[in-house]
Each structure stands twice: as structure tokens, then as C-alpha cells.
Design a protein around this motif. Structure first.
Motif, short mmCIF file in Angstrom:
data_model
loop_
_atom_site.label_atom_id
_atom_site.label_comp_id
_atom_site.label_asym_id
_atom_site.label_seq_id
_atom_site.Cartn_x
_atom_site.Cartn_y
_atom_site.Cartn_z
N VAL A 169 0.84 -1.20 0.00
CA VAL A 169 0.00 0.00 0.00
C VAL A 169 0.87 1.25 0.00
O VAL A 169 0.58 2.25 -0.69
CB VAL A 169 -0.96 -0.01 1.20
N ASP A 170 1.98 1.24 0.75
CA ASP A 170 2.90 2.38 0.76
C ASP A 170 3.52 2.59 -0.61
O ASP A 170 3.70 3.73 -1.07
CB ASP A 170 4.00 2.16 1.81
N SER A 171 3.89 1.51 -1.29
CA SER A 171 4.43 1.62 -2.65
C SER A 171 3.41 2.23 -3.59
O SER A 171 3.73 3.05 -4.46
CB SER A 171 4.87 0.24 -3.15
N MET A 172 2.15 1.85 -3.40
CA MET A 172 1.08 2.41 -4.22
C MET A 172 0.91 3.90 -3.95
O MET A 172 0.70 4.71 -4.87
CB MET A 172 -0.23 1.66 -3.93
N ALA A 173 1.05 4.30 -2.67
CA ALA A 173 0.94 5.72 -2.31
C ALA A 173 2.11 6.51 -2.90
O ALA A 173 1.94 7.65 -3.36
CB ALA A 173 0.91 5.87 -0.79
N ALA A 174 3.33 5.93 -2.89
CA ALA A 174 4.48 6.61 -3.48
C ALA A 174 4.30 6.78 -4.99
O ALA A 174 4.64 7.82 -5.56
CB ALA A 174 5.75 5.81 -3.19
N LEU A 175 3.74 5.78 -5.64
CA LEU A 175 3.46 5.89 -7.07
C LEU A 175 2.42 6.97 -7.35
O LEU A 175 2.54 7.71 -8.33
CB LEU A 175 2.99 4.54 -7.60
N ASP A 176 1.44 7.07 -6.48
CA ASP A 176 0.42 8.11 -6.63
C ASP A 176 1.04 9.49 -6.51
O ASP A 176 0.70 10.41 -7.26
CB ASP A 176 -0.67 7.91 -5.57
N TYR A 177 1.98 9.65 -5.59
CA TYR A 177 2.66 10.94 -5.45
C TYR A 177 3.51 11.25 -6.68
O TYR A 177 3.60 12.39 -7.14
CB TYR A 177 3.54 10.94 -4.20
N GLY A 178 4.15 10.21 -7.24
CA GLY A 178 4.95 10.42 -8.44
C GLY A 178 4.13 10.83 -9.64
O GLY A 178 4.62 11.54 -10.52
N LEU A 179 2.87 10.41 -9.69
CA LEU A 179 1.99 10.78 -10.79
C LEU A 179 1.21 12.06 -10.52
O LEU A 179 0.32 12.41 -11.30
CB LEU A 179 0.99 9.64 -11.06
N ASN A 180 1.59 12.76 -9.47
CA ASN A 180 0.82 13.95 -9.07
C ASN A 180 0.83 15.03 -10.14
O ASN A 180 -0.15 15.74 -10.34
CB ASN A 180 1.38 14.50 -7.75
N GLN A 181 1.98 15.18 -10.84
CA GLN A 181 2.09 16.20 -11.88
C GLN A 181 1.85 15.65 -13.29
O GLN A 181 2.08 16.33 -14.27
CB GLN A 181 3.50 16.82 -11.82
N SER A 182 1.40 14.40 -13.36
CA SER A 182 1.19 13.78 -14.66
C SER A 182 -0.11 14.26 -15.29
O SER A 182 -1.06 14.66 -14.60
CB SER A 182 1.16 12.26 -14.50
N ARG A 183 -0.14 14.23 -16.62
CA ARG A 183 -1.34 14.58 -17.35
C ARG A 183 -2.25 13.38 -17.58
O ARG A 183 -3.32 13.52 -18.18
CB ARG A 183 -0.97 15.20 -18.70
N CYS A 184 -1.80 12.20 -17.12
CA CYS A 184 -2.60 10.97 -17.30
C CYS A 184 -3.67 10.92 -16.20
O CYS A 184 -3.53 10.21 -15.19
CB CYS A 184 -1.70 9.75 -17.25
N SER A 185 -4.71 11.69 -16.38
CA SER A 185 -5.72 11.83 -15.33
C SER A 185 -6.47 10.52 -15.08
O SER A 185 -6.78 10.17 -13.94
CB SER A 185 -6.71 12.93 -15.71
N HIS A 186 -6.76 9.76 -16.13
CA HIS A 186 -7.49 8.50 -15.96
C HIS A 186 -6.65 7.48 -15.18
O HIS A 186 -7.16 6.78 -14.29
CB HIS A 186 -7.89 7.93 -17.32
N LEU A 187 -5.37 7.42 -15.51
CA LEU A 187 -4.48 6.50 -14.79
C LEU A 187 -4.36 6.92 -13.33
O LEU A 187 -4.39 6.07 -12.42
CB LEU A 187 -3.10 6.49 -15.45
N GLN A 188 -4.27 8.21 -13.08
CA GLN A 188 -4.15 8.69 -11.71
C GLN A 188 -5.43 8.43 -10.92
O GLN A 188 -5.38 8.03 -9.74
CB GLN A 188 -3.81 10.18 -11.71
N ASN A 189 -6.56 8.64 -11.56
CA ASN A 189 -7.84 8.36 -10.88
C ASN A 189 -7.98 6.88 -10.55
O ASN A 189 -8.46 6.51 -9.46
CB ASN A 189 -9.01 8.83 -11.74
#
Length: 680
Positions: A169-189
Motif C-alpha cells: 500500500v505504501d508503494s502504491m501511495a508513493a506511485l500516486d505521489y509520483g503521478l501527481n504532476q502527470s497529465r494521465c488523469s485516468h491513470l491517476q484516478n
């Protein structure tokens, strides 16, 4: 030599005057010295005497011999002078040879670039396809990684491996933070939904186990303790289980934002109850209170205390501090928009304005912006425009690095736009101006490396970048938000901007004649002007090289206009005009619209001066090739005469023939080149 000839003529005149018996010779000493030609013209009758002519010939012969000796003496220069002259001549020859080699190399390089252009275009197309596929591969790998982490959490929960599930779960949260500035909104959602799903399951399971353990410990204690009928588990075993569960709960809730999300959920879940059940009761009690707002205020008091505590603890953890700032900004946005929290009531943003926290925020903004600038300038597509194939969206032809940089500044603006303190907003504005100046310096450094080829793609892309940034900053100067900051800066005076504002600048800002970006715009315009000047100088050198045959054309040998059925371009001028055509076409393709407009105007002005000063004013003209047949040699006198009589001035004749841009003095120069016209 000219001085010697004049002296000889004067001495000859003196001797002739002495030996001449004519009375007219007595006036010669009282007159200025005359040249030999003037003297011979005035004294034709005296020179008819044979004795006088003989004496004159003797003296002239003697002077001729003296002049020959002087010439021979001068020609026999000292050895050092001769060596210096020889060295200068050798250097001149070497320089001409180098210039010829340089021109030959340039022509070969230019031809090579032209031949390689189709290959470059094909390679660029292939690279674009590879980049497109690579982005899709990264997207799919990221999606696969999310699914693998989700499967890991599920497997760990089935095998009761809580720690492994928490790490996933922590790895998933770190990945979410890494995608914070990404334009891939569907992937981030999708990632956020997956993370929220597993986070809730993990929290519920750990909470259930924790409550069971508390029950075994007979906590909470709501009455005086009594003797338990059930045996109490061993103290050591209980402490071990308690330590394990508390550690797992803390590890699961390492991110700062979980309580912000929880509070927003509480506000949303209780909104209908507060409005439908509590609000009517308050209305009947004739109070002006809003049940929903009061609930938000109560929950906010808890959030404010928690955020203040976390912010002070995270000052030395860059990653978590930046994440906290992002979450607080997002919380404030949702609080004001989705829950209609009044703007006059404090939220949580003021907690980020504490001196230490604000300074840390500014430092991190600058650090991250500099890192991104380094990355964007070194990227493979830094100097290509993503809209180059869409003409309607590519007026400025801004390269990717410039667009990414201005997007970065816009994101910073959006972050500090909602701050409740104008002085803090001005600090962020100064940071943005500092970043713009830093980016300008970086562009200047790259430009100097590319200045040997001003017509190159990268040089023109840099010019487009400078023009794009200048245009955007000019638009920002008229934006309402920045105009409000401008008035704030005027009201705060020297406290607003480091270094203070001068009286003149303060007055311009107060009257809205200037903007907060004027200093940067001046530097950018100076860089743009310098780059355009280099480009036009390079173009003119090439055009002048192509125009050499035309400049050496003998206009006297050209047929008159009356002898030609149709006007045509001189064959020697064709290379020059083809060069102008090709270069203008190239500039139109690589420069933004406004820059191309400036470029062709500057080229036209320089070409006009070149054709007039180096071509037209240096050649003799046949009558059909003159600008007009009207003589303005007496322009000043005729203008005076016409002023009293009411007649039109001489310039009117030029205007009738369509000549408006040449001054009368320039027309005189051109008319003096006519082979059939001699001034009276």
C-alpha cells in the motif's frame, strides 16, 4: 610629389616675371601664387618669346630631375619598413586565402545540410513514432505495476501478512505521489481509487483487531475496576500484540493527508443531516447560524491543530513537506468550492504562512523549478514545437521547453493565488521573476553556442522561446490578479519588493502605465533584438556574396527600357533574389508570425540601404535608368524663389514621378551619375 610640382611652377613663374619686360608683370608679386596652367593661360603673349620659353624649359627639366631623385630616394625604404610592408602584404594574402577557404567550407556545409535535411525529417518522424510507442509502453508498465501491487495486497491479506500488505500500500501511495504532476488523469484516478479501496480494507481489519485487543484489556474503563471473571492474558503477550497493531496502524497512516480526506468525508456525509434536520431548528430559534458551516468550523479546529503540528515536524523532510503543501492546498480548494465554506472565515492556508513554513515552501518551489528547468532544457524534444503541424495553434512556434517553463510558472501561480496574505503572494511573484531571469540566462548561453549558424533550427527555436515568454509576461501584466498585486506593491512600497522601487517606477506602477514585469520584458526584448540583429547580419553577408556579380554589372552596357518589350530581372541579380526568396521562406517556416514580421521588415530596410549605397550610387546610369530627368541642382535657390512666387517646390517633380523616399540630396547624387547630363 604634388607639392614639389607646385613649388617648381611657382619658381618658374617668379623667374619668368623677372625676365619679362612687360608692365603687367609688376602686379604679379601682389597676387596669390598661381598654378602653372593658370599662369600659362593668363600670359599667352609673354610665352611667345623664344628666350622665355627656353628658360622655362631649362627650369622645368631641372625640377623634373630633382623630382626623380626624390622618388628614387623615397622608394629606397629602410629594410625594416620594407619587411613590415612585405609582412603586411603576406598577411593580407593569407587572410584572403582564409576567407576563401571559410566561404568554401560554409558552402560545403550548407550543401551538406540541405542534402541531409530529408534524412533529418525522416529520422525525426521515426523518433516521434518511437517516442509515441515508448510513452504507451510506460503507461502500460505503470498500469501493470498497479495491478501487481493490488494483487500483492490481496495475497498478503489472504495469508495474514499484514506488514507485506502495508508495504505494498505504501508503494502504491508513493506511485500516486509520483503521478501527481502527470497529465494521465485516468491513470491517476484509477490508482487513487485502488489505493483508497485497499487502504480502507487494511484500516478496517487493523481497527477490528485493535478493538478486540482493547476489549481483552477491558478498555475503555467506564466504572471502577472490579475483579475480572475471565483470566487476563499474559502481560507480555498483550504488550506484544498491542505494539504490533499500533505499529501497523502508524505505518498504514504515514501520509499526512489521510485526516484531511477523512474530514472532508465527514463534512459531505453530514451535510444533508445538518441542512434538513438541524438547520430548521436553528431557523425556528431565529438565529443566523448555518448548521453546515458550524460543523465545518468545528472539524476545521481539529484540522488546523493537526496541520500546524505536522508542518513544523516536516520542515526537514522535503518529500513529505511538499506533499503536505499540495494536500493542504487541495483541501482548501474543496472546502471553499464543494462545501461552500465562507471566504471570510479562516481555513488552513494561513498555517502555511508562518515564517519558517513559508520560507521552506519558497525554497522548495525554487529547488523543484530549477531541477525541472535542467530536465526540460536537456530533453530530446526541448527545441521542437508540439503544435508545429497545426498551423492555427502555432502562431508563436514556441518550443516545448518554453511552453513547459511557462506552464511551470502558471502552476506556481495557481498554488499561491488563493493565499490570504498579499505580501506572501508578492514573495512568490519575486521568485517567479527570478526563475524567468534564470531561464533567460540559460537561453542566452545556448544562443551563444548556436550563434555561428543563426539560420539553424535551434537558434530560431531559442528566438521563438524568448518571444513566447515575452508575449506571455506581457499578457500577465494585464491580468486582474497581477494588477491587484501591482497595487499591493505600490501600497507596501519598499517592503514589497527586495531592493525597493524607485520613485519613477512607483509612479508608473501606480498609474498602471507599467507592470511588475517591465524589467524582465526589457531584458527579453534586448535579447530578442540582439538575436534578430545577428540573424539579419548573417543574411546580409550571404546576400551580398550572391550580389557580387550584380554589383560588378556595367549599367552603361544595359539596353534601355524603350528597347525592351517587357521588363525583366537582370541575370546577374537572379542569385541574389533567389537567396532572398529562399531565406524568407525558411524564416516564415521556423519563426513565429510576429518575429517573421520584424525579420522581413529589418531585412527589407537593410536590403534597401545595400542596393542604394553599394549598387545604385556607385554605378553610372544611362538616361532610361535614372529616377527622373528633373534637375534639382539648384534646389536651395529655387526653393527660396518659389516661396515668394507661390510656385511648387522642386520636390514636387519627384513626387509626380513616384519618388517620395529619396531626399533631394540623394537624388542629386543619382542624377550626377547620368552619363548624358552635365550641370551648367
Amino acid at each position: 610629389m604634388a607639392a614639389a610640382v607646385t613649388g617648381a611652377a611657382e619658381r618658374a613663374e617668379s623667374e619668368i616675371t623677372t625676365c619679362s619686360p612687360q608692365p603687367a608683370c609688376t602686379a604679379a608679386p601682389h597676387r596669390e601664387a598661381l598654378s602653372a596652367e593658370d599662369f600659362l593661360e593668363d600670359r599667352d603673349t609673354e610665352l611667345m618669346c623664344p628666350r622665355t620659353v627656353g628658360e622655362l624649359m631649362e627650369h622645368l627639366t631641372e625640377q623634373n630631375n630633382t623630382l626623380k631623385e626624390q622618388v628614387l630616394t623615397v622608394s629606397s625604404l629602410p629594410p625594416k619598413v620594407s619587411a613590415a610592408l612585405s609582412a603586411v602584404e603576406d598577411a593580407r594574402c593569407s587572410l584572403e586565402a582564409l576567407l576563401q577557404r571559410e566561404q568554401l567550407t560554409f558552402n560545403m556545409l550548407h550543401k551538406h545540410l540541405q542534402d541531409a535535411q530529408p534524412w533529418m525529417d525522416k529520422l525525426e518522424q521515426t523518433c516521434n513514432q518511437v517516442d509515441f510507442i515508448e510513452r504507451h509502453m510506460k503507461y502500460l508498465r505503470c498500469l501493470q505495476h498497479i495491478e501487481e501491487l493490488s494483487a500483492t495486497v490481496q495475497q498478503c491479506l489472504m495469508t495474514s501478512s499484514a506488514w507485506e500488505a502495508i508495504r505494498a500500500v505504501d508503494s502504491m501511495a508513493a506511485l500516486d505521489y509520483g503521478l501527481n504532476q502527470s497529465r494521465c488523469s485516468h491513470l491517476q484516478n484509477f490508482l487513487q481509487a485502488t489505493l483508497s479501496f485497499w487502504h480502507k480494507i487494511m484500516k478496517d481489519r487493523l481497527t477490528s483487531d485493535f478493538e478486540k485487543l482493547l476489549t481483552q484489556l477491558h478498555w475503555p474503563i467506564v466504572s471502577p475496576p472490579t475483579q475480572s471473571l475471565t483470566p487476563t492474558p499474559s502481560c507480555q503477550e498483550t504488550e506484544g500484540q498491542l505494539e504490533l497493531l499500533v505499529g501497523q496502524l502508524l505505518a498504514l497512516q504515514t501520509s499526512p493527508e489521510w485526516y484531511l480526506t477523512q474530514v472532508l468525508m465527514w463534512m459531505g456525509n453530514n451535510s444533508a443531516f445538518m441542512e434538513e434536520t438541524i438547520q430548521p431548528v436553528l431557523d425556528r430559534g431565529r438565529t443566523t447560524l448555518s448548521a453546515k458551516v458550524e460543523l465545518c468550523r468545528g472539524l476545521l479546529s481539529l484540522v488546523q491543530e493537526k496541520v500546524a503540528s505536522d508542518a513544523s515536524k516536516l520542515l526537514y523532510d522535503d518529500v513529505l513537506f511538499c506533499h503536505l503543501v499540495e494536500e493542504v492546498l487541495q483541501f482548501e480548494k474543496e472546502l471553499r468550492s464543494n462545501h461552500s465554506y465562507p471566504a471570510e472565515l479562516p481555513g488552513v492556508l494561513h498555517l502555511l504562512l508562518e515564517d519558517a513554513v513559508l520560507q521552506k515552501w519558497l525554497t522548495m518551489e525554487k529547488k523543484m523549478a530549477v531541477e525541472k528547468m535542467d530536465a526540460m532544457l536537456s530533453a530530446e524534444r526541448a527545441w521542437s514545437s508540439q503544435y508545429k503541424d497545426i498551423s492555427d495553434m502555432d502562431d508563436l512556434k514556441a518550443p516545448d521547453c518554453a511552453e513547459t517553463f511557462m506552464t511551470l510558472l502558471q502552476v506556481i501561480t495557481e498554488r499561491y493565488r488563493t493565499l490570504p496574505c498579499p505580501s506572501a503572494q508578492l514573495k512568490f511573484l519575486e521568485l517567479q521573476k527570478e526563475l524567468v531571469d534564470d531561464f533567460r540566462i540559460r537561453l542566452t548561453q545556448v544562443m551563444k553556442e548556436e550563434s555561428r549558424c543563426p539560420l539553424g533550427v535551434r537558434y530560431c527555436a531559442i528566438l521563438n522561446a524568448v518571444n513566447y515568454i515575452s508575449t506571455i509576461l506581457g499578457d500577465w501584466g494585464n491580468d486582474v490578479f497581477f494588477l491587484q498585486l501591482q497595487q499591493t506593491a505600490v501600497s507596501l512600497g519598499e517592503e514589497a519588493v527586495p531592493g525597493g522601487l524607485g520613485i519613477m517606477e512607483m509612479g508608473r506602477l501606480a498609474s498602471l502605465e507599467g507592470s511588475l514585469f517591465d524589467g524582465l520584458l526589457a531584458l527579453l526584448d534586448r535579447l530578442k533584438g540582439d538575436m534578430l540583429g545577428r540573424l539579419l547580419d548573417f543574411l546580409m553577408r550571404e546576400i551580398k556574396e550572391k550580389a557580387k556579380p550584380y554589383c560588378q554589372e556595367r549599367w552603361l552596357s544595359l539596353p534601355s527600357q524603350q528597347d525592351q518589350s517587357t521588363m525583366s530581372l537582370s541575370s546577374t541579380a537572379c542569385p541574389m533574389m533567389l537567396c532572398v526568396r529562399d531565406r524568407l521562406l525558411n524564416l516564415h517556416q521556423v519563426l513565429g508570425f510576429s518575429l517573421f514580421h520584424l525579420a522581413w521588415q529589418g531585412l527589407a530596410e537593410r536590403l534597401d540601404n545595400f542596393l542604394y549605397q553599394d549598387v545604385s550610387s556607385q554605378c553610372s546610369l544611362n538616361p532610361p535608368h535614372c529616377y527622373c530627368s528633373y534637375s534639382v541642382s539648384e534646389q536651395s535657390d529655387m526653393t527660396r524663389d518659389c516661396a515668394g512666387t507661390g510656385d511648387p517646390p522642386p520636390e514636387s517633380a519627384l513626387n509626380e514621378l513616384g519618388v517620395f523616399c529619396l531626399a533631394p540630396c540623394d537624388v542629386l547624387i543619382l542624377l550626377s551619375l547620368r552619363t548624358s547630363w552635365f550641370p551648367s
